[in-house]
Structures are given as structure tokens and as C-alpha cells.
Design a protein around this motif. Structure first.
Motif, PDB file in Angstrom:
ATOM      1  N   PHE A 128     -58.472 -29.990  13.609  1.00  0.00           N
ATOM      2  CA  PHE A 128     -58.226 -28.891  12.683  1.00  0.00           C
ATOM      3  C   PHE A 128     -57.347 -27.879  13.386  1.00  0.00           C
ATOM      4  O   PHE A 128     -57.626 -27.498  14.528  1.00  0.00           O
ATOM      5  N   LEU A 129     -56.321 -27.432  12.706  1.00  0.00           N
ATOM      6  CA  LEU A 129     -55.431 -26.406  13.254  1.00  0.00           C
ATOM      7  C   LEU A 129     -55.681 -25.107  12.507  1.00  0.00           C
ATOM      8  O   LEU A 129     -55.863 -25.119  11.290  1.00  0.00           O
ATOM      9  N   LEU A 147     -64.782 -23.158  12.028  1.00  0.00           N
ATOM     10  CA  LEU A 147     -63.889 -24.320  11.970  1.00  0.00           C
ATOM     11  C   LEU A 147     -64.588 -25.562  12.517  1.00  0.00           C
ATOM     12  O   LEU A 147     -64.484 -26.646  11.936  1.00  0.00           O
ATOM     13  N   LEU A 172     -67.123 -32.469   7.902  1.00  0.00           N
ATOM     14  CA  LEU A 172     -66.149 -33.436   7.375  1.00  0.00           C
ATOM     15  C   LEU A 172     -66.286 -34.781   8.087  1.00  0.00           C
ATOM     16  O   LEU A 172     -66.253 -35.843   7.433  1.00  0.00           O
ATOM     17  N   VAL A 211     -60.768 -41.025   2.055  1.00  0.00           N
ATOM     18  CA  VAL A 211     -60.654 -40.026   3.119  1.00  0.00           C
ATOM     19  C   VAL A 211     -59.936 -38.791   2.591  1.00  0.00           C
ATOM     20  O   VAL A 211     -60.350 -37.646   2.822  1.00  0.00           O
ATOM     21  N   LEU A 212     -58.831 -39.027   1.839  1.00  0.00           N
ATOM     22  CA  LEU A 212     -58.072 -37.886   1.325  1.00  0.00           C
ATOM     23  C   LEU A 212     -58.868 -37.114   0.281  1.00  0.00           C
ATOM     24  O   LEU A 212     -58.817 -35.880   0.241  1.00  0.00           O
ATOM     25  N   LEU A 256     -61.290 -35.075   2.162  1.00  0.00           N
ATOM     26  CA  LEU A 256     -60.613 -33.940   2.804  1.00  0.00           C
ATOM     27  C   LEU A 256     -60.303 -32.854   1.778  1.00  0.00           C
ATOM     28  O   LEU A 256     -60.499 -31.659   2.031  1.00  0.00           O
ATOM     29  N   ASP A 257     -59.839 -33.284   0.592  1.00  0.00           N
ATOM     30  CA  ASP A 257     -59.509 -32.293  -0.440  1.00  0.00           C
ATOM     31  C   ASP A 257     -60.740 -31.547  -0.932  1.00  0.00           C
ATOM     32  O   ASP A 257     -60.652 -30.398  -1.353  1.00  0.00           O
ATOM     33  N   ILE A 276     -61.334 -29.092   2.316  1.00  0.00           N
ATOM     34  CA  ILE A 276     -60.314 -28.068   2.516  1.00  0.00           C
ATOM     35  C   ILE A 276     -59.465 -27.988   1.261  1.00  0.00           C
ATOM     36  O   ILE A 276     -58.813 -28.955   0.890  1.00  0.00           O
ATOM     37  N   ASP A 280     -56.379 -26.450  -0.078  1.00  0.00           N
ATOM     38  CA  ASP A 280     -55.130 -25.735   0.165  1.00  0.00           C
ATOM     39  C   ASP A 280     -55.261 -24.751   1.337  1.00  0.00           C
ATOM     40  O   ASP A 280     -54.716 -23.650   1.314  1.00  0.00           O
ATOM     41  N   GLY A 281     -56.015 -25.139   2.342  1.00  0.00           N
ATOM     42  CA  GLY A 281     -56.149 -24.275   3.512  1.00  0.00           C
ATOM     43  C   GLY A 281     -57.413 -23.451   3.520  1.00  0.00           C
ATOM     44  O   GLY A 281     -57.778 -22.891   4.543  1.00  0.00           O
ATOM     45  N   CYS A 282     -58.088 -23.337   2.377  1.00  0.00           N
ATOM     46  CA  CYS A 282     -59.361 -22.613   2.339  1.00  0.00           C
ATOM     47  C   CYS A 282     -60.494 -23.605   2.582  1.00  0.00           C
ATOM     48  O   CYS A 282     -60.505 -24.699   2.026  1.00  0.00           O
ATOM     49  N   VAL A 283     -61.436 -23.194   3.383  1.00  0.00           N
ATOM     50  CA  VAL A 283     -62.608 -24.042   3.587  1.00  0.00           C
ATOM     51  C   VAL A 283     -63.479 -23.932   2.347  1.00  0.00           C
ATOM     52  O   VAL A 283     -63.953 -22.841   2.009  1.00  0.00           O
ATOM     53  N   LEU A 293     -58.920 -16.180   3.027  1.00  0.00           N
ATOM     54  CA  LEU A 293     -59.710 -17.404   3.190  1.00  0.00           C
ATOM     55  C   LEU A 293     -58.851 -18.586   3.599  1.00  0.00           C
ATOM     56  O   LEU A 293     -59.369 -19.652   3.877  1.00  0.00           O
ATOM     57  N   ALA A 334     -53.899 -26.999   9.329  1.00  0.00           N
ATOM     58  CA  ALA A 334     -53.610 -28.433   9.244  1.00  0.00           C
ATOM     59  C   ALA A 334     -54.856 -29.235   9.560  1.00  0.00           C
ATOM     60  O   ALA A 334     -55.763 -28.762  10.243  1.00  0.00           O
TER      61      ALA A 334
END
Lengths: 88, 232
Positions: A29-30, A40, A47, A71-72, A75-76, A79, A81-84, B166, B171
Motif C-alpha cells: 500500500f502506498l 494502513l 485485505l 482480486v480486483l 480490492l475495489d 479501497i 478511489d483511494g478512500c479506505v 479520506l 496505490a
């Protein structure tokens, strides 16, 4: 506690990076350098657990590539769009 | 106790220079630990010093010119004596300030120990209790003017680059043991309050970043793990 063993949180190239080794994969995770690493790491743990369950207890390269859709999707769901979206 | 008898002129000089104050009962008290007294005729006056002076007492009979002249010559001696008083007073003040500082330091430490346990943030210092195990009361300093309230605690504002939205994750990447990309998803939201991030935009940048990251985070026995995993 999911983050009991340390060393999976580093600051690389002014990015906060949390990562987890799983068989032949490394999951990253970045985030920005001021982000909360415990949150994080907790997200990454959940996840990874979810993916492990999805791939029937073997989170490895072949499984990920064969079930890339799952998996995708997973992931969606984690996360958005960048929000947990959800943490345990 | 050293007594210095002076005349009116010297007295007025001393009153002016040493910033003496007239007490309601007629006595004069200075800030430097000495006292002045005088008789009904206001002549002559006396200064009592706490420290004895080996040169003996200086006396002037009345306020006539000759005495004044003599006394003005003696002013130096008076000032020498006054200097002693000043130094003594300065030392006393220093001692007092030091004591005060020590008390405050002790108190800050004990108070810090108290605030560690609870979430309450104290904005003012409180005087230490004689009983150190008791909780210090918040407004105890009001009863003791010797301890003025400390200035309010200043909290650091959050850094300007802190992300308060938020949109925390930049990535998600999965790499294999050779550092090849298995899955990578870079989030670059348009609704991010600090705008779109400018780094890691191109595939080249991303690949270089992932390579460096893998170099830093790879396992020592990664290849062995991969083979055993393939065998299964």
C-alpha cells in the motif's frame, strides 16, 4: 493484533509504504508520508485476509492471476478511489 | 545593625535614588532591606543597615552648611554601603527566584506525571501540594500570589502537507518475487483536496518506483519460497 511483527512499514521515496509478504508475492500500500500507518497496515491486513479466503488459503501469483476478477473486486470493495472503505 | 545618621539633603538624595517609600506610620522603608527613621524635627535622620560597617557610624548634628559639606564628601561612603545593600538584595532576589524556579520545575514534573494518566490537558500550572500523592487542584495558584499562572500551552498546528481528507491510499501494488508487477492500481482522485498528485504518473516512473521498492523490501530467501510454492 495484526501488526504484532514490525518491519512491514517503511518510508520509501517520501511515500509511506506498508507491505506484506505472502508466499511468492509482496502486497504494497502506498500513501502520503503523513498518513496513519497503523490504519494502513490494518487495511492491508484485512485485505490480505480477504484475498487469502477468496483464493482458498493460497495467496500466490498463480492464484491471483487466475482469479484476477475476484482480486480486483475485493480490492475495489476495500479501497474506493483511494478512500479506505472498511477497516475491521 | 549599622546606623548611619544623615541630614536632610542626603536623606532626600537617598530617598530619590534608592526609591524609598513612606509608610503610613511615618517610617520609610526601602526595597533593599534597610530602614530609615527620623525624629520630630526631621533632623538628623538615620539609616539602619543590616550589615555592620567597620568604618563606624557617621554623625551629623544639624543641617547647617558645614555639616552638609562634610556629608556630601561622605556620600561616597554612603553609596559604598548602599552598594553592599544592593548586592545583598540582589543575591536575595536571585535566591528567591531560584527557589521559585525550582519549585515550579518540581511542580511541572509532578503535574506532568499526573496528566499522563488522564486525557485532560491542563492549560495552567498548579502549585504542588505538600502532599505529593494528592491530585493538585486546578486553581490553587489563586490562593497563593507567589505563583502566577503560567502562560497558556501552545499546541503545534498540524503540518501544512497533512492530508485531512479520506483519500489516503495512493496505490495498491502486488509484485512477485522477481519484482515483476502482478497487479498495480494507482489512485489519482480528481476530488482530492490537494489536487491530483504529480508523481508516478507514467508507466516508466511507476516501474522504476516498483523496482526500487522491491529491492528494498524483498525477502532474502524469496526464490526458494517461490519454488516450493510452484511445486505445490
Amino acid at each position: 493484533m495484526g501488526w504484532a511483527h514490525a518491519g512491514d512499514i517503511i518510508l520509501y521515496d517520501s511515500h509511506l509504504v506498508v507491505y506484506k509478504h505472502s508466499l511468492d508475492l509482496i502486497l504494497y500500500f502506498l500513501a502520503g508520508p503523513t498518513e496513519n500507518e497503523i490504519m494502513l497496515y490494518s487495511t492491508l491486513t484485512s485485505l490480505t485476509d480477504a484475498l487469502t479466503m477468496l483464493l482458498r488459503n493460497s495467496l500466490e501469483k498463480r492464484g491471483v492471476l487466475e482469479n484476477l476478477d475476484l482480486v480486483l473486486l475485493c480490492l475495489d470493495e476495500t479501497i474506493d478511489d483511494g478512500c479506505v472503505a472498511l477497516t475491521p | 545593625m549599622f546606623t548611619l545618621v544623615i541630614d536632610n539633603q542626603l536623606h532626600s538624595i537617598l530617598v530619590d535614588e534608592l526609591q524609598l517609600t513612606h509608610l503610613p506610620d511615618g517610617r520609610i522603608r526601602g526595597p533593599l532591606g534597610h530602614k530609615l527613621s527620623y525624629n520630630e524635627k526631621m533632623l538628623p535622620r538615620k539609616i539602619y543597615f543590616r550589615q555592620p560597617l567597620d568604618r563606624g557610624a557617621l554623625t551629623s548634628s544639624t543641617g547647617d552648611k558645614s555639616t552638609l559639606l562634610v556629608l556630601s564628601n561622605l556620600t561616597e561612603l554612603v553609596w559604598e554601603c548602599a552598594e553592599e545593600v544592593v548586592q545583598d538584595a540582589a543575591r536575595a532576589v536571585c535566591r528567591r527566584e531560584k527557589d521559585k524556579f525550582e519549585a515550579r520545575k518540581r511542580h511541572v514534573i509532578s503535574n506532568f506525571a499526573f496528566s499522563c494518566g488522564d486525557v485532560v490537558v491542563r492549560d495552567q500550572l498548579v502549585i504542588p501540594n505538600s502532599d505529593t500523592h494528592a491530585r493538585p487542584r486546578r486553581h490553587q495558584h489563586l490562593s497563593n500570589p507567589a505563583y502566577p499562572p503560567a502562560p497558556n500551552v501552545c499546541y503545534n498546528p498540524p503540518p501544512s502537507d497533512m492530508n485531512l481528507s479520506l483519500y489516503s491510499v495512493q496505490a495498491f501494488i502486488i509484485l512477485d518475487t522477481e519484482g515483476n508487477r502482478v497487479l498495480a492500481k494507482y489512485y489519482r482522485s480528481k476530488s482530492h483536496p490537494q489536487g491530483e498528485s504529480k508523481d508516478l504518473l507514467t508507466l516508466k516512473d511507476q516501474k522504476a518506483f516498483e523496482k526500487g521498492l522491491w529491492q528494498k523490501t524483498k525477502k532474502a530467501g524469496g526464490t526458494l519460497t517461490a519454488r516450493t510454492a510452484k511445486l505445490r
